[in-house]
Design a protein around this motif. Sequence first.
Motif, short mmCIF file in Angstrom:
data_model
loop_
_atom_site.label_atom_id
_atom_site.label_comp_id
_atom_site.label_asym_id
_atom_site.label_seq_id
_atom_site.Cartn_x
_atom_site.Cartn_y
_atom_site.Cartn_z
N THR A 116 0.83 -1.21 0.00
CA THR A 116 0.00 0.00 0.00
C THR A 116 0.86 1.26 0.00
O THR A 116 0.58 2.22 -0.73
CB THR A 116 -0.93 0.00 1.22
OG1 THR A 116 -1.71 -1.20 1.22
CG2 THR A 116 -1.87 1.19 1.20
N SER A 163 1.15 4.11 -2.91
CA SER A 163 0.83 5.51 -2.58
C SER A 163 1.94 6.45 -3.02
O SER A 163 1.67 7.54 -3.52
CB SER A 163 0.58 5.65 -1.08
OG SER A 163 1.79 5.50 -0.35
N ARG A 205 -4.24 6.57 0.04
CA ARG A 205 -3.65 5.24 0.13
C ARG A 205 -2.51 5.23 1.16
O ARG A 205 -2.31 4.24 1.86
CB ARG A 205 -3.13 4.81 -1.24
CG ARG A 205 -2.93 3.31 -1.37
CD ARG A 205 -2.61 2.95 -2.82
NE ARG A 205 -3.71 3.25 -3.69
CZ ARG A 205 -4.77 2.47 -3.88
NH1 ARG A 205 -4.87 1.34 -3.23
NH2 ARG A 205 -5.72 2.83 -4.71
N ARG A 248 -4.02 4.84 4.47
CA ARG A 248 -4.42 3.45 4.66
C ARG A 248 -3.21 2.60 5.06
O ARG A 248 -3.28 1.72 5.93
CB ARG A 248 -5.07 2.91 3.38
CG ARG A 248 -5.43 1.43 3.41
CD ARG A 248 -6.38 1.12 4.53
NE ARG A 248 -6.82 -0.27 4.48
CZ ARG A 248 -7.31 -0.93 5.52
NH1 ARG A 248 -7.41 -0.34 6.69
NH2 ARG A 248 -7.69 -2.18 5.38
N GLY A 249 -2.07 2.87 4.42
CA GLY A 249 -0.85 2.16 4.78
C GLY A 249 -0.43 2.43 6.21
O GLY A 249 0.03 1.53 6.92
#
Length: 390
Positions: free
Chosen positions: A216, A220, A228, A231-232
Motif C-alpha cells: 500500500t 501511494s 492510500r 491506509r498504509g
Amino acid sequence: MPGAPPRSRACRGSGDAPRPGEMSDAPPPLTEAIPVGWRAQLDPRPRLRRLRDSANAIVQIVVAATAAYSFAHYLLGHPAPLIAATVTVSSLGLVRDARPRRVLQTVLGMLVGILVAEVIAMVAGSGWWQLAIALAVTMTVARLLSAHAGFTIAAAIQAIIVIVVPAETPFLRLVDGVVGGIAALAVTALIPRNPHKAERRDAAALFLAVQKTMDTLVQSLRRGDRLRAERGLQRARALQKHVDRWADSLDSGLSIARISPFLRRARGELLRHDRVRQAMDLATRNLRVVARRAVYQTDDRRPRVVVAETLAEIARVMALVEDSLDDIALAPAAREAGRAVASRLDPRMILPDADLGEQNLIVAMRPLVTDLLTATGMTPDEARECLPRL
C-alpha cells in the motif's frame, strides 16, 4: 541485487497475492471485502480447520482425563473421581497456549478451591449458605494469591463442585485434584502440541500483514496518493497485535520444548525464530515511522517513483527473511539482498535534487533495513556498518 528465490509451498500457494516488489499494475484496494453471506456461514472449511488445529489438544485431554480417572478409581479406590477428570480438562483446555506454567497455574487454582471448600464442607456441611461462604472465601484467597482471573475462576468452579456434590471421605477430592494435575502436566510433556505449527501460522500472519502494508505504501508513493498512504499508516499501526501473537506462540512452544523429551531438537529452531521475531518487532515499529513520513510526502499529490522503488526493494528483502524461517539456507541470500539495499541508502546519492522531506523518508528506511539484516543473523553493529555514512 540478487534475484529472490521462489518461496516454499508452505509459505506461498498458487492463489497467493503478489509479493512486495512484484506488484501488478493494479494498486491494492483501499478496502477489503469480508464475506458475510449465507455461503460464508455454511462454508465447512473454517470448521474443518478448527477441528484440525484442535486435534492434538483433544487427544491430550482424552488421554489425561481417562488416565487420571482410572488411576484414582482403580488404583486408589475412589468411588467417583469426578475432580480428577475435571481438573485435567480445565487445566489443559482447547486454547493453543498449553505451556506448562499456565497448566500448573490453573491446576494450583483448582486445588485452592478444592481445599477451601473441603474445609468449609467438613465444618459446616453443604447447602446454599455454605456455597456462598465457600465461593466468597475461595475467590478472596485466589485473588490474593494470583493476579490472573483464570486462577480465581478455576478455584471457584472446583469449590462449587465440592460443596454441591457431597463426599463421604474428607479431602478425598483434593487427592483427585492432585492426580488430575499430575496427569495434565504429564501429557503436556509426553503428548506435546506441535510448537512449530502455531508459531509459523502467526509468523505468516505477521509477514502477510507487513506485505500488505508495504504494498500500500509503495503504491501511494508511486501515485502520490495520500488516501492510500493513510491506509498504509493504519495498517502499519495494526501490526503490533501480530507481533504479540507470534511472541506468545513462540513462548508457549519454547516452554513445552524445554520439558518434552520429544521436542528437544526443536528448541534451536524456535530460538532462531524468536531472534527473527525480535528483529521484526523493531522493523514494524520503524515501518510505522516510514508510513508517517509517506503520508506527509503525499500531501502534494506528486509521485515519488524512486522512493517507491527503494521501499519495494526493502519489501523483497522482507520476503526473503520470511522464506528463511523455513529454510535457514536462504538466510545468506536475504543477508546479501539486505546489504545491497543498505549500501545505497544515502539520500544524497539516490535523490540529490530532492527536498529535505523526501530525503528524510530515505533516512527513515535505514533503521528498517538494519532490523531486517539482524533478522538474517547479523549483529546490530554489523548491520549498521552496511549503511553509507551520512
